[in-house]
Design an enzyme around this catalytic site. Sequence first.
Site, PDB file in Angstrom:
ATOM      1  N   SER A  88       0.822  -1.205   0.000  1.00 35.80           N
ATOM      2  CA  SER A  88       0.000   0.000   0.000  1.00 35.80           C
ATOM      3  C   SER A  88       0.863   1.266   0.000  1.00 35.80           C
ATOM      4  O   SER A  88       1.732   1.423  -0.848  1.00 35.80           O
ATOM      5  CB  SER A  88      -0.942  -0.037   1.201  1.00 35.80           C
ATOM      6  OG  SER A  88      -1.943   0.941   1.096  1.00 35.80           O
ATOM      7  N   ASP A 142      -9.507  -3.388  -6.272  1.00 35.10           N
ATOM      8  CA  ASP A 142      -9.047  -2.700  -5.057  1.00 35.10           C
ATOM      9  C   ASP A 142      -9.632  -1.287  -5.004  1.00 35.10           C
ATOM     10  O   ASP A 142      -9.325  -0.452  -5.850  1.00 35.10           O
ATOM     11  CB  ASP A 142      -7.520  -2.641  -5.062  1.00 35.10           C
ATOM     12  CG  ASP A 142      -6.946  -2.108  -3.748  1.00 35.10           C
ATOM     13  OD1 ASP A 142      -7.691  -1.488  -2.980  1.00 35.10           O
ATOM     14  OD2 ASP A 142      -5.742  -2.321  -3.510  1.00 35.10           O
ATOM     15  N   HIS A 166      -8.092  -5.067  -0.427  1.00 37.72           N
ATOM     16  CA  HIS A 166      -6.847  -4.303  -0.488  1.00 37.72           C
ATOM     17  C   HIS A 166      -5.694  -5.054   0.169  1.00 37.72           C
ATOM     18  O   HIS A 166      -4.523  -4.854  -0.194  1.00 37.72           O
ATOM     19  CB  HIS A 166      -7.059  -2.956   0.203  1.00 37.72           C
ATOM     20  CG  HIS A 166      -5.857  -2.076   0.227  1.00 37.72           C
ATOM     21  ND1 HIS A 166      -5.272  -1.570  -0.914  1.00 37.72           N
ATOM     22  CD2 HIS A 166      -5.108  -1.608   1.273  1.00 37.72           C
ATOM     23  CE1 HIS A 166      -4.225  -0.825  -0.582  1.00 37.72           C
ATOM     24  NE2 HIS A 166      -4.101  -0.835   0.727  1.00 37.72           N
TER      25      HIS A 166
END
Length: 543
Positions: free
Chosen positions: A373, A459, A506
């Site tokens: 991320s 996502d 995610h």
Amino acid sequence: FLLNLTPLFVCICEEWATDDVLFYTTLEGLRSSSVFRLHLASDGSSKITSVYEETHPDVFVEVTLSRDRQILTINCNSRTSSEVMLIDVTKSYSEPLVIQPRQLDLLYHVEHWKGLLIILVNTGPAQEYQVMQAPVSEPSMASWVTLFAPSPDTAIKDMDVVGDYLLLVANTPAGKLTLNVMSLSNLKETHIIQLPSWACAIETKKSGLADQQGVLEFLLSSPVHPPVPYSLDPGKGLLLSDAGNQTYLESQDKYITTRLEACSQDGTLVPVTVFHAVPVEDLGQVPLLVHVYGAYGRDLNMEFCPVKRFLLEQGWALAYCHIRGGGERGLSWHRRGRVEGKPRGVEDLQACLHNLFSLGVSSPSRTALTACSAGAVPVAALCNRNPNKMRAVTLQAPFLDVLGTMEKANLPLTLEDRDEWGDPVGNLNHRHIIASYCPLHNITPQHYPSMLLTAYSGDPRVPLEGVLKYAKFIKKAIHAHFSMKPNAGCKSAPKIVLNVQPGVNHLGPEDFAQRLEEEAFRLSFLYTELGLDLPLPRRKRKR
């Protein structure tokens, strides 16, 4: 059964106020903004009532029951402010009472003890957390009185109230976890519980029996140490392990935990945690996997991971770089690494690698970086600035187009994320700063490390478009580099592997088999790009 009652939403957080009254929040898209009350009647009927609706788009709402089960709090938090409301569980149908109205840069969390609110709030020195108290009857900030203010070099990470004692999880300057214990009935009675040197993560548990006995139960772990159950009797100051197996506890000391500090470009000391199986002086030829995050004030994930333990068993060393932008050294550590301070995170990461190599820990040709991320930003930015610092990189759900994402206000998280990254549309200075480090917009023809980019097609947090564009641009830059410099052909071209998986999670696939396959693919990539022999499968034990 809540899903049947509210088919358009997903229940995300719930607390039973009484045996027949449940408070819960729902998730709509990426936001949790509504609180409902479910009453189960004795005749089998039920009734759902709306309790609270948050209107600010950047605020996330949750409900929490106090440890003594006397009050329920509705916590409304954004990245820069808090507002907490309370409901007396004996009056579950009363209107929520606001403790302290929302105020910019004021963050607070609430517990309850004998008619008093115990408040963890960032009004301490340098806007760090300290503990205050106020009567439930007069909960506003004007009534808050200081209970405990930590020393300037200690960061409070969590707070709990067990029996008549206040328990604080804190980080020392050396990065070690401690438990601070204070008697709420005798404020002069305070002491610090030293935790095992390997402990990097703590998870507290709520247990009815333990709570009644005034005992705190929790788990301690590290990336390479499986969770060990502990219990603390704060009144006696006794820390007991519930593992029940001395051999198991001794095995926790099998691997070495070393805590270092790297001097960044501006003189700031950046903590680095290293796990290894042999002394530091013998780490010169071992493969090294470096972890980093550095965003949103969140600590780098230091919980147990079987894959990390496996790598250590195979002779790797693991380094965790706690760069600015994270929360390891308190709220100011985050503030110094957000918006205008984002470039500092890249400088910190470079300093950590330099420090490790200077101490004789591995070498660039045997080093890989990994992040997920927002942690992809400092990693990919460093690849643009100094690609010779590492041989390979693995990025999961990587955030790579900071500038493009922050420009698009219609994306789900852009408005609230501008508090973290800046506003390139409304602030020219923010735009220049973001453009200076944004991974996608600083790709240049050069010899990059090999990269594995794992993305998820649905996502909602990291747009797939940015990952695809990054992969395309970096492949083009590598091709241009080898075309312009014929002598570069003596080096093998780095591999850029784009692994796009279906799904909307995610954090990766929820299915265990798919997660296992993804991890195996990642390990295979690392071993191949670092020129290592793949580990042999373990033989099954004969019965």
